[in-house]
Scaffold this motif. Structure first.
Motif, PDB file in Angstrom:
ATOM      1  N   LYS A   1       0.822  -1.206   0.000  1.00  0.00           N
ATOM      2  CA  LYS A   1       0.000   0.000   0.000  1.00  0.00           C
ATOM      3  C   LYS A   1       0.855   1.254   0.000  1.00  0.00           C
ATOM      4  CE  LYS A   1      -3.979   2.070   2.354  1.00  0.00           C
ATOM      5  NZ  LYS A   1      -4.923   1.951   3.484  1.00  0.00           N
ATOM      6  N   GLN A   2       1.912   1.246   0.827  1.00  0.00           N
ATOM      7  CA  GLN A   2       2.820   2.397   0.870  1.00  0.00           C
ATOM      8  C   GLN A   2       3.513   2.586  -0.475  1.00  0.00           C
ATOM      9  OE1 GLN A   2       5.716   2.220   4.019  1.00  0.00           O
ATOM     10  NE2 GLN A   2       6.842   4.006   3.294  1.00  0.00           N
ATOM     11  N   GLN A   3       3.917   1.488  -1.085  1.00  0.00           N
ATOM     12  CA  GLN A   3       4.567   1.554  -2.391  1.00  0.00           C
ATOM     13  C   GLN A   3       3.628   2.153  -3.442  1.00  0.00           C
ATOM     14  OE1 GLN A   3       6.431  -2.149  -3.716  1.00  0.00           O
ATOM     15  NE2 GLN A   3       5.873  -1.689  -5.818  1.00  0.00           N
ATOM     16  N   LEU A   4       2.384   1.699  -3.437  1.00  0.00           N
ATOM     17  CA  LEU A   4       1.409   2.210  -4.404  1.00  0.00           C
ATOM     18  C   LEU A   4       1.125   3.689  -4.166  1.00  0.00           C
ATOM     19  CD1 LEU A   4      -1.099  -0.786  -4.375  1.00  0.00           C
ATOM     20  CD2 LEU A   4       0.416  -0.128  -6.255  1.00  0.00           C
ATOM     21  N   GLU A   5       1.062   4.091  -2.910  1.00  0.00           N
ATOM     22  CA  GLU A   5       0.812   5.497  -2.593  1.00  0.00           C
ATOM     23  C   GLU A   5       1.982   6.367  -3.027  1.00  0.00           C
ATOM     24  OE1 GLU A   5       0.037   5.353   1.563  1.00  0.00           O
ATOM     25  OE2 GLU A   5      -2.107   4.862   1.321  1.00  0.00           O
ATOM     26  N   GLU A   6       3.212   5.892  -2.807  1.00  0.00           N
ATOM     27  CA  GLU A   6       4.387   6.660  -3.198  1.00  0.00           C
ATOM     28  C   GLU A   6       4.463   6.814  -4.716  1.00  0.00           C
ATOM     29  OE1 GLU A   6       7.602   4.497  -1.486  1.00  0.00           O
ATOM     30  OE2 GLU A   6       7.322   5.340   0.542  1.00  0.00           O
ATOM     31  N   GLU A   7       4.020   5.780  -5.431  1.00  0.00           N
ATOM     32  CA  GLU A   7       4.041   5.816  -6.904  1.00  0.00           C
ATOM     33  C   GLU A   7       2.750   6.399  -7.477  1.00  0.00           C
ATOM     34  OE1 GLU A   7       4.772   1.819  -8.068  1.00  0.00           O
ATOM     35  OE2 GLU A   7       6.806   1.770  -7.255  1.00  0.00           O
ATOM     36  N   GLU A   8       1.851   6.850  -6.600  1.00  0.00           N
ATOM     37  CA  GLU A   8       0.567   7.445  -7.002  1.00  0.00           C
ATOM     38  C   GLU A   8      -0.214   6.501  -7.921  1.00  0.00           C
ATOM     39  OE1 GLU A   8       1.456  11.247  -8.656  1.00  0.00           O
ATOM     40  OE2 GLU A   8       1.925  12.147  -6.716  1.00  0.00           O
ATOM     41  N   ARG A   9      -0.281   5.230  -7.522  1.00  0.00           N
ATOM     42  CA  ARG A   9      -0.951   4.225  -8.350  1.00  0.00           C
ATOM     43  C   ARG A   9      -2.198   3.645  -7.688  1.00  0.00           C
ATOM     44  NH1 ARG A   9       3.420   0.028  -9.128  1.00  0.00           N
ATOM     45  NH2 ARG A   9       1.688  -1.152 -10.004  1.00  0.00           N
TER      46      ARG A   9
END
Length: 469
Positions: free
Chosen positions: A425-433
């Motif tokens: 979830k953090q990864q997706l949020e950082e990549e705005e995905r």
């Protein structure tokens, strides 16, 4: 997977033809300046502004006050420089600041007042500030086209029937045997055949000059894998261990290195070793390689189940492709150029990364991707039209995706990738995905809406549908 929406949000700052060092969005305030709106095309509007001198004068005064707070002029204390002196040393900066503020304020107010949904940075044309004259500028902006989807209810579609035959299972078992294959000495004294693995030395020359990039010793190659330029591997068939051979090969006209493209090269090769693939026997011992199976029956039953799942996924994908083809064909409308450009960039990036993953050098992969530009532009146009049509259908049919559905999909993805949910979830949020996942789920719902209301005809799946290259 349907392509993710590549156009998130409204742009942060407009782009000006005239050089302005800063051009930021201000808090919208009400303005009284009239704006003329001209529709250049279904996806482009031109906004023309004429701001009275009194408003320009006030903005200039504000700008000079701001500049004066930080101005350094010899003989004056900081913050105490007279306006006349500031005009000598800081006129350009103050006018640029005033123009930035005027354009921002009036442009954003006009978008809000006239409900204009800009989808890309506008092109601003302005001539600067002239004393005692109104300030004029134009903003040409792209907007989404007005799309009115039709004929998506009751659409005639063909669904591939899902079936798994015994020969499908046998074919999959052969693929698994290939995965467990080993390399061994030739079972008999023979020459190289298609599918053999050879160790060879080779060197090539172009125009009589040996090239370092065309030379290698102890190179390991599967004959027939297509890793070399067309014709090279064919020349190895029939050769024996320790045999040497010299032959010409012509590089393809579209070869990535322009200095080699279309030219004939001379290669010298020597075969050092030949190995053949040894496939395991399919028996009860072979099944024991897989811990979860007790016997051949369980093994084949599991393969049937997994092949059925793959066939079902192919059937759904084919159905969705039909829907998109029919939607795009039935709706002829213009799309914003920036949407198409962004999709092309995404596709070129994907292709370049794919080529690099196969071992191609970064520069060569970039050239290869760029050579597909025109083809990608046509494909990008179809993708963008599909996205806009699905979006509009979702609006018309009030199809939406809740936060809990997005969370559930993230958990599903995390499980498949074997990683903690919070990490993904953090990864997706950082990549705005995260929004991409929401839009993907929405598209899935739109597809299901159309399929449930469609006129479906069952058809046999293509004979080669389940083959793995």
């Amino acid at each position: 997977m349907f392509p993710a929406w590549p156009f998130p949000g409204l742009f942060p700052t407009p782009f000006l033809h005239q050089p302005l060092s800063q051009f930021r969005r201000l808090i919208v305030t009400e303005t009284t300046t009239a704006v003329q709106i001209e529709e250049i095309s279904p996806v482009q509007k031109k906004l023309s502004f004429d701001i009275p001198w009194e408003d320009v004068k006030k903005e200039l005064e504000t700008a000079y006050r701001q500049v004066g707070k930080k101005a350094h002029v010899k003989g004056f204390r900081q913050g105490k420089v007279p306006r006349k002196v500031l005009e000598v040393y800081y006129k350009g900066q103050a006018e640029e600041e005033a123009v930035t503020n005027l354009v921002n304020r009036h442009y954003w107010d006009a978008l809000q007042a006239h409900d204009i949904q800009a989808v890309a940075q506008p092109v601003i044309d302005q001539k600067g500030i002239e004393p005692d004259k109104s300030f004029s500028f134009t903003a040409t902006v792209e907007v989404e086209p007005l799309v009115e989807p039709k004929d998506y209810v009751g659409m005639e579609l063909e669904r591939q029937e899902v079936s798994v035959l015994d020969e499908d299972i046998d074919r999959r078992i052969e693929q698994i045997r290939e995965m467990f294959a080993t390399l061994g000495e030739l079972s008999s004294e023979r020459a190289i055949a298609h599918g053999d693995f050879v160790t060879l030395d080779f060197e090539g020359s172009l125009d009589g000059v040996a090239r370092d990039e065309m030379k290698a010793d102890g190179y390991f190659l599967e004959v027939g894998s297509g890793r070399f330029i067309p014709g090279f591997e064919d020349q190895l068939i029939g050769m024996s261990k320790e045999e040497e051979k010299e032959f010409p090969i012509t590089f393809p006209a579209e070869y990535g290195a322009p200095e080699m493209a279309g030219k004939e090269a001379i290669f010298k090769v020597k075969i050092r070793d030949i190995r053949e693939k040894k496939l395991p026997e399919v028996n009860e011992d072979f099944v024991k390689n897989f811990d979860k199976f007790e016997n051949m029956e369980e093994f084949r039953a599991d393969l049937r189940k997994s092949l059925g799942g793959e066939a079902e996924a192919r059937s759904r994908a084919a159905l969705r492709d039909q829907i998109l083809d029919k939607l795009v064909t039935a709706h002829d409308f213009e799309i914003p150029p920036s949407f198409q450009d962004r999709q092309v960039i995404l596709m070129m990036g994907d292709l370049q990364r794919s080529l690099m993953a196969k071992g191609m050098a970064k520069e060569q992969a970039a050239r290869q991707a760029f050579s597909q530009l025109e083809r990608m532009r046509e494909e990008a146009k179809k993708v963008v039209k599909s996205i806009l049509l699905l979006k509009k259908i979702a609006q018309l049919e009030t199809i939406d995706v809740g936060d809990e559905e997005v969370e559930a999909r993230i958990r599903e993805l995390a499980e498949k990738r074997g990683m903690p949910v919070e990490t993904l979830k953090q990864q997706l949020e950082e990549e705005e995905r995260v929004e991409d996942i929401r839009l993907e789920l929405r598209n899935e719902k739109v597809f299901e809406f159309i399929i449930e209301r469609g006129k479906i005809t069952p058809v046999a799946a293509p004979a080669d549908a389940g083959e793995v290259a």
